[in-house]
Design a protein around this motif. Structure first.
Motif, PDB file in Angstrom:
ATOM      1  N   PRO A 227       0.767  -1.208  -0.009  1.00 37.19           N
ATOM      2  CA  PRO A 227      -0.171   0.184  -0.011  1.00 37.19           C
ATOM      3  C   PRO A 227       0.800   1.289  -0.111  1.00 37.19           C
ATOM      4  CG  PRO A 227      -0.780  -1.477   1.494  1.00 37.19           C
ATOM      5  CD  PRO A 227       0.459  -2.164   1.241  1.00 37.19           C
ATOM      6  N   GLU A 228       0.233   2.380  -0.747  1.00 33.65           N
ATOM      7  CA  GLU A 228       1.200   3.547  -1.048  1.00 33.65           C
ATOM      8  C   GLU A 228       1.219   4.650   0.292  1.00 33.65           C
ATOM      9  OE1 GLU A 228      -0.199   3.449  -5.924  1.00 33.65           O
ATOM     10  OE2 GLU A 228      -1.097   4.641  -4.266  1.00 33.65           O
ATOM     11  N   GLN A 229       1.983   5.150   0.375  1.00 31.78           N
ATOM     12  CA  GLN A 229       2.286   6.636   1.236  1.00 31.78           C
ATOM     13  C   GLN A 229       2.782   7.301   0.134  1.00 31.78           C
ATOM     14  OE1 GLN A 229       4.780   5.184   4.558  1.00 31.78           O
ATOM     15  NE2 GLN A 229       6.755   5.243   3.156  1.00 31.78           N
ATOM     16  N   THR A 230       2.724   8.749   0.592  1.00 31.29           N
ATOM     17  CA  THR A 230       3.205   9.939  -0.188  1.00 31.29           C
ATOM     18  C   THR A 230       4.463  10.168   0.325  1.00 31.29           C
ATOM     19  OG1 THR A 230       0.904  10.611  -0.516  1.00 31.29           O
ATOM     20  CG2 THR A 230       2.691  11.919  -1.545  1.00 31.29           C
ATOM     21  N   ALA A 231       5.410  10.334  -0.611  1.00 32.28           N
ATOM     22  CA  ALA A 231       6.670  10.949  -0.342  1.00 32.28           C
ATOM     23  C   ALA A 231       7.330  12.098  -1.302  1.00 32.28           C
ATOM     24  CB  ALA A 231       7.914   9.928  -0.303  1.00 32.28           C
ATOM     25  N   TYR A 232       8.105  12.736  -1.389  1.00 30.90           N
ATOM     26  CA  TYR A 232       8.598  13.777  -2.159  1.00 30.90           C
ATOM     27  C   TYR A 232      10.230  14.107  -1.924  1.00 30.90           C
ATOM     28  CZ  TYR A 232       9.354  17.523   1.425  1.00 30.90           C
ATOM     29  OH  TYR A 232       9.771  18.296   2.420  1.00 30.90           O
ATOM     30  N   LEU A 233      10.668  14.791  -3.218  1.00 31.67           N
ATOM     31  CA  LEU A 233      11.913  15.059  -3.300  1.00 31.67           C
ATOM     32  C   LEU A 233      11.868  16.472  -3.624  1.00 31.67           C
ATOM     33  CD1 LEU A 233      12.574  12.651  -6.557  1.00 31.67           C
ATOM     34  CD2 LEU A 233      13.031  12.200  -4.154  1.00 31.67           C
ATOM     35  N   THR A 234      13.031  17.209  -3.361  1.00 30.99           N
ATOM     36  CA  THR A 234      12.866  18.579  -3.825  1.00 30.99           C
ATOM     37  C   THR A 234      14.465  18.909  -4.850  1.00 30.99           C
ATOM     38  OG1 THR A 234      14.327  19.463  -2.152  1.00 30.99           O
ATOM     39  CG2 THR A 234      12.068  19.621  -1.843  1.00 30.99           C
ATOM     40  N   GLY A 235      14.185  19.816  -5.494  1.00 25.90           N
ATOM     41  CA  GLY A 235      15.289  20.271  -6.392  1.00 25.90           C
ATOM     42  C   GLY A 235      15.283  21.588  -6.684  1.00 25.90           C
ATOM     43  N   PRO A 236      16.463  22.194  -7.510  1.00 24.98           N
ATOM     44  CA  PRO A 236      16.608  23.641  -7.909  1.00 24.98           C
ATOM     45  C   PRO A 236      15.773  23.673  -9.266  1.00 24.98           C
ATOM     46  CG  PRO A 236      18.550  22.455  -8.311  1.00 24.98           C
ATOM     47  CD  PRO A 236      17.561  21.488  -7.500  1.00 24.98           C
ATOM     48  N   SER A 237      15.414  22.705  -9.953  1.00 25.01           N
ATOM     49  CA  SER A 237      14.735  22.809 -11.445  1.00 25.01           C
ATOM     50  C   SER A 237      13.819  21.641 -11.624  1.00 25.01           C
ATOM     51  CB  SER A 237      16.210  22.578 -12.243  1.00 25.01           C
ATOM     52  OG  SER A 237      16.190  21.405 -12.654  1.00 25.01           O
ATOM     53  N   PRO A 238      12.898  21.825 -12.592  1.00 27.13           N
ATOM     54  CA  PRO A 238      12.127  20.681 -12.891  1.00 27.13           C
ATOM     55  C   PRO A 238      12.866  19.490 -13.052  1.00 27.13           C
ATOM     56  CG  PRO A 238      11.689  22.529 -14.233  1.00 27.13           C
ATOM     57  CD  PRO A 238      13.035  22.919 -13.590  1.00 27.13           C
ATOM     58  N   THR A 239      13.962  19.137 -13.448  1.00 29.86           N
ATOM     59  CA  THR A 239      14.659  17.976 -13.827  1.00 29.86           C
ATOM     60  C   THR A 239      15.770  17.919 -12.846  1.00 29.86           C
ATOM     61  OG1 THR A 239      16.319  19.369 -15.216  1.00 29.86           O
ATOM     62  CG2 THR A 239      14.285  18.429 -16.170  1.00 29.86           C
ATOM     63  N   PRO A 244      15.926  13.451  -1.777  1.00 30.22           N
ATOM     64  CA  PRO A 244      14.799  12.798  -1.139  1.00 30.22           C
ATOM     65  C   PRO A 244      14.417  13.525   0.154  1.00 30.22           C
ATOM     66  CG  PRO A 244      16.387  11.004  -1.810  1.00 30.22           C
ATOM     67  CD  PRO A 244      17.028  12.699  -1.897  1.00 30.22           C
ATOM     68  N   ARG A 245      13.355  13.657   0.368  1.00 32.60           N
ATOM     69  CA  ARG A 245      12.825  14.409   1.613  1.00 32.60           C
ATOM     70  C   ARG A 245      11.701  13.689   2.443  1.00 32.60           C
ATOM     71  NH1 ARG A 245      16.004  18.879   2.443  1.00 32.60           N
ATOM     72  NH2 ARG A 245      16.247  20.077   0.638  1.00 32.60           N
ATOM     73  N   GLY A 246      11.497  12.614   2.101  1.00 32.62           N
ATOM     74  CA  GLY A 246      11.004  11.779   3.163  1.00 32.62           C
ATOM     75  C   GLY A 246       9.348  11.771   2.779  1.00 32.62           C
ATOM     76  N   VAL A 247       8.549  11.286   3.617  1.00 34.57           N
ATOM     77  CA  VAL A 247       7.070  10.814   3.649  1.00 34.57           C
ATOM     78  C   VAL A 247       6.277  12.136   4.175  1.00 34.57           C
ATOM     79  CG1 VAL A 247       5.252   9.311   4.430  1.00 34.57           C
ATOM     80  CG2 VAL A 247       7.283   8.544   3.956  1.00 34.57           C
ATOM     81  N   ILE A 248       5.273  12.563   3.408  1.00 36.81           N
ATOM     82  CA  ILE A 248       4.150  13.590   3.838  1.00 36.81           C
ATOM     83  C   ILE A 248       2.962  12.926   4.133  1.00 36.81           C
ATOM     84  CG2 ILE A 248       5.582  15.266   2.963  1.00 36.81           C
ATOM     85  CD1 ILE A 248       3.643  15.225   0.589  1.00 36.81           C
ATOM     86  N   MET A 249       2.641  11.721   3.837  1.00 43.01           N
ATOM     87  CA  MET A 249       1.287  11.314   4.237  1.00 43.01           C
ATOM     88  C   MET A 249       1.472   9.668   4.064  1.00 43.01           C
ATOM     89  SD  MET A 249      -2.488  12.022   2.707  1.00 43.01           S
ATOM     90  CE  MET A 249      -2.576  13.796   3.564  1.00 43.01           C
ATOM     91  N   ALA A 250       0.908   9.151   5.247  1.00 40.44           N
ATOM     92  CA  ALA A 250       1.152   7.684   5.434  1.00 40.44           C
ATOM     93  C   ALA A 250      -0.117   6.828   4.780  1.00 40.44           C
ATOM     94  CB  ALA A 250       0.766   7.376   6.879  1.00 40.44           C
ATOM     95  N   LYS A 251       0.001   5.537   4.326  1.00 46.02           N
ATOM     96  CA  LYS A 251      -0.996   4.725   3.803  1.00 46.02           C
ATOM     97  C   LYS A 251      -2.145   4.855   4.719  1.00 46.02           C
ATOM     98  CE  LYS A 251       1.126   0.959   5.749  1.00 46.02           C
ATOM     99  NZ  LYS A 251       2.207  -0.161   5.613  1.00 46.02           N
ATOM    100  N   ASN A 252      -3.422   4.556   3.926  1.00 45.83           N
ATOM    101  CA  ASN A 252      -4.801   4.395   4.622  1.00 45.83           C
ATOM    102  C   ASN A 252      -5.032   3.012   4.600  1.00 45.83           C
ATOM    103  OD1 ASN A 252      -7.528   4.150   4.588  1.00 45.83           O
ATOM    104  ND2 ASN A 252      -7.619   6.252   5.068  1.00 45.83           N
TER     105      ASN A 252
END
Ligand code: FUB
Length: 309
Positions: A227-239, A244-252
């Motif tokens: 089951p899915e959880q939401t994670a994200y990355l950040t960067g200085p450009s669209p590419t 990696p910045r970790g999880v922002i929302m846990a699975k339901n």
């Protein structure tokens, strides 16, 4: 407190009725896509039509709702469905939308009628509430264009992003995260399809951008694990390059999918996603919900709990 603030905003906006999570009952909805335009939030969803106990997604159409206050939502009905794409045969799965040059460009997952597997189409309208028409007359992405995986559903879940310099990008994929530039006409890729190695990536790539300390920060969020959880990355450009910045929302626990859209409206920040918290909900009977959150000072996102019923 949040509810009180929302109520005040609703009254200022001329509220008809207040909505609370999950949204849009009695409809089961999924895969939110968001466009902020003309002082309103337009929230596009897929519609889950599976019967109770169903064993697969039954999805034929996309719906659009709008709000000026994040509390009251106007139902604008069905701006397009699978039949909008004559070359598609089924499965109105996840989508995303962007405005360019006064037109609204809607990218969506469907099952192709003649090329085995899923494909991505693009539809266009003069209004965010439609009607939309097929902008190409053929799929923009088909399953035979990319061979990084041998699954039929690796070309799903488009996330479209238009940068301030006028360059548009499309992100998509399942198991493998892909992206490509779009030409200014929004209906053709501009250059090769790139693959971005992201550990544990499953689907639902979504790009948004903010200014942090005077500099642009790009956020590439996605569903990881199943089951899915939401994670994200950040960067200085669209590419990228991406951090990696970790999880922002846990699975339901009621449904294994989640699918986010992240946006700002009237100076506040929100994440739209789906769970299965409507009565009778489940894996194939999901419901879109929205949470408000605040970015940290360094621009990173907090962990955002889901509203539970
Ligand atoms: O709604 C069908 C599929 O489930 C979407 O394309 C995925 O993102 C997952 O939510």
């Amino acid at each position: 407190m949040f509810k009180k603030l929302l109520l005040a905003a609703a009254l200022a906006c001329g509220a008809a009725h207040a909505a609370t999570n999950p949204l849009f009952a009695p409809l089961y909805t999924a895969d939110p896509a968001v466009l902020v335009d003309g002082g309103r939030v337009y929230l596009f969803t897929g519609r889950d039509e599976a019967q109770p106990g169903g064993k697969d997604f039954v999805m034929h159409e996309w719906r659009v709702f709008s709000s000026c206050d994040m509390v009251t939502w106007q139902d604008h009905g069905v701006p397009l469905n699978v039949k909008t794409f004559a070359w598609a045969k089924a499965r109105a799965w996840a989508s995303d939308i962007v405005k360019r040059d006064g037109k609204y460009w809607f990218y969506s997952t469907v099952e192709h009628a003649t090329v085995p597997g899923f494909a991505i189409g693009v539809a266009v309208s003069d209004s965010p509430t439609g009607p939309f028409k097929d902008a190409r007359g053929s799929a923009l992405i088909t399953n035979d264009m990319t061979t990084q995986t041998d699954i039929a559903w690796d070309d799903i879940d488009p996330g479209v992003f238009l940068d301030d310099d006028g360059q548009a990008y499309l992100y998509w994929g399942n198991t493998v995260l892909k992206y490509a530039k779009l030409k200014p006409n929004m209906t053709e890729l501009d250059g090769p399809i790139q693959v971005l190695p992201v550990k544990d990536f499953v689907e639902a790539p979504y790009l948004h951008k903010r200014k942090v300390g005077g500099k642009a920060m790009y956020y590439l969020s996605y569903s990881e694990f199943f089951p899915e959880q939401t994670a994200y990355l950040t960067g200085p450009s669209p590419t990228g390059p991406w951090t990696p910045r970790g999880v922002i929302m846990a699975k339901n626990l009621k449904t294994p999918t989640i699918h986010q859209a992240i946006f700002d409206f009237n100076g506040r920040s929100y994440i739209a996603y789906h769970n299965a918290e409507l009565p009778g909900g489940g894996e194939y009977r999901r419901s879109v919900a929205i949470e408000e959150f605040e970015y940290r000072e360094d621009g990173t996102m907090p962990f955002i709990p889901q509203t539970k019923t």
